[in-house]
Design a protein around this motif. Structure first.
Motif, PDB file in Angstrom:
ATOM      1  N   PRO A  98     -55.340  40.946  -4.883  1.00 54.00           N
ATOM      2  CA  PRO A  98     -56.110  39.933  -4.138  1.00 54.00           C
ATOM      3  C   PRO A  98     -56.977  39.134  -5.122  1.00 54.00           C
ATOM      4  O   PRO A  98     -57.318  39.617  -6.205  1.00 54.00           O
ATOM      5  CB  PRO A  98     -56.988  40.764  -3.206  1.00 54.00           C
ATOM      6  N   GLU A  99     -57.317  37.925  -4.725  1.00 57.57           N
ATOM      7  CA  GLU A  99     -58.039  37.013  -5.611  1.00 57.57           C
ATOM      8  C   GLU A  99     -59.316  37.629  -6.180  1.00 57.57           C
ATOM      9  O   GLU A  99     -59.591  37.497  -7.381  1.00 57.57           O
ATOM     10  CB  GLU A  99     -58.371  35.715  -4.874  1.00 57.57           C
ATOM     11  N   ASP A 100     -60.111  38.308  -5.365  1.00 58.42           N
ATOM     12  CA  ASP A 100     -61.364  38.873  -5.865  1.00 58.42           C
ATOM     13  C   ASP A 100     -61.108  39.975  -6.893  1.00 58.42           C
ATOM     14  O   ASP A 100     -61.851  40.126  -7.857  1.00 58.42           O
ATOM     15  CB  ASP A 100     -62.250  39.380  -4.722  1.00 58.42           C
ATOM     16  N   GLU A 101     -60.038  40.727  -6.731  1.00 58.01           N
ATOM     17  CA  GLU A 101     -59.696  41.767  -7.699  1.00 58.01           C
ATOM     18  C   GLU A 101     -59.174  41.151  -9.000  1.00 58.01           C
ATOM     19  O   GLU A 101     -59.475  41.636 -10.083  1.00 58.01           O
ATOM     20  CB  GLU A 101     -58.668  42.738  -7.113  1.00 58.01           C
ATOM     21  N   ARG A 102     -58.389  40.062  -8.903  1.00 59.13           N
ATOM     22  CA  ARG A 102     -57.947  39.359 -10.115  1.00 59.13           C
ATOM     23  C   ARG A 102     -59.148  38.839 -10.879  1.00 59.13           C
ATOM     24  O   ARG A 102     -59.180  38.867 -12.111  1.00 59.13           O
ATOM     25  CB  ARG A 102     -57.015  38.206  -9.756  1.00 59.13           C
ATOM     26  N   GLY A 103     -60.159  38.386 -10.152  1.00 56.07           N
ATOM     27  CA  GLY A 103     -61.382  37.915 -10.796  1.00 56.07           C
ATOM     28  C   GLY A 103     -62.048  39.004 -11.619  1.00 56.07           C
ATOM     29  O   GLY A 103     -62.567  38.749 -12.709  1.00 56.07           O
ATOM     30  N   LYS A 104     -62.022  40.226 -11.127  1.00 53.35           N
ATOM     31  CA  LYS A 104     -62.596  41.349 -11.878  1.00 53.35           C
ATOM     32  C   LYS A 104     -61.819  41.597 -13.166  1.00 53.35           C
ATOM     33  O   LYS A 104     -62.407  41.879 -14.213  1.00 53.35           O
ATOM     34  CB  LYS A 104     -62.601  42.613 -11.023  1.00 53.35           C
ATOM     35  N   VAL A 105     -60.502  41.468 -13.088  1.00 50.73           N
ATOM     36  CA  VAL A 105     -59.673  41.647 -14.285  1.00 50.73           C
ATOM     37  C   VAL A 105     -59.986  40.554 -15.301  1.00 50.73           C
ATOM     38  O   VAL A 105     -60.163  40.820 -16.501  1.00 50.73           O
ATOM     39  CB  VAL A 105     -58.175  41.647 -13.927  1.00 50.73           C
TER      40      VAL A 105
END
Length: 59
Positions: free
Chosen positions: A14-21
């Motif tokens: 999900p977009e928010d998890e990609r942001g963490k990466v």
């Protein structure tokens, strides 16, 4: 797991998890930084204050 497989997994997040990466990767030192951290520091000039450093830079 190779880099291509990891990238595919990241793309499925999900977009928010990609942001963490992305945030994690941005804070990883690159090869140039790692090499600079290993450079010897003996004999380099030292300054007591930033003003002393600026004075030296002004020459």
């Amino acid at each position: 797991m190779n880099a291509a497989e990891i990238i595919e997994e990241i793309q499925r997040l999900p977009e928010d998890e990609r942001g963490k990466v992305i945030e994690f990767v941005r804070h990883q030192p690159n090869q140039e930084t790692l090499e600079a951290m290993r450079e010897p520091t003996e004999g380099l000039p030292r300054f007591e204050t930033v003003e002393d450093l600026f004075e030296e830079m002004r020459g």
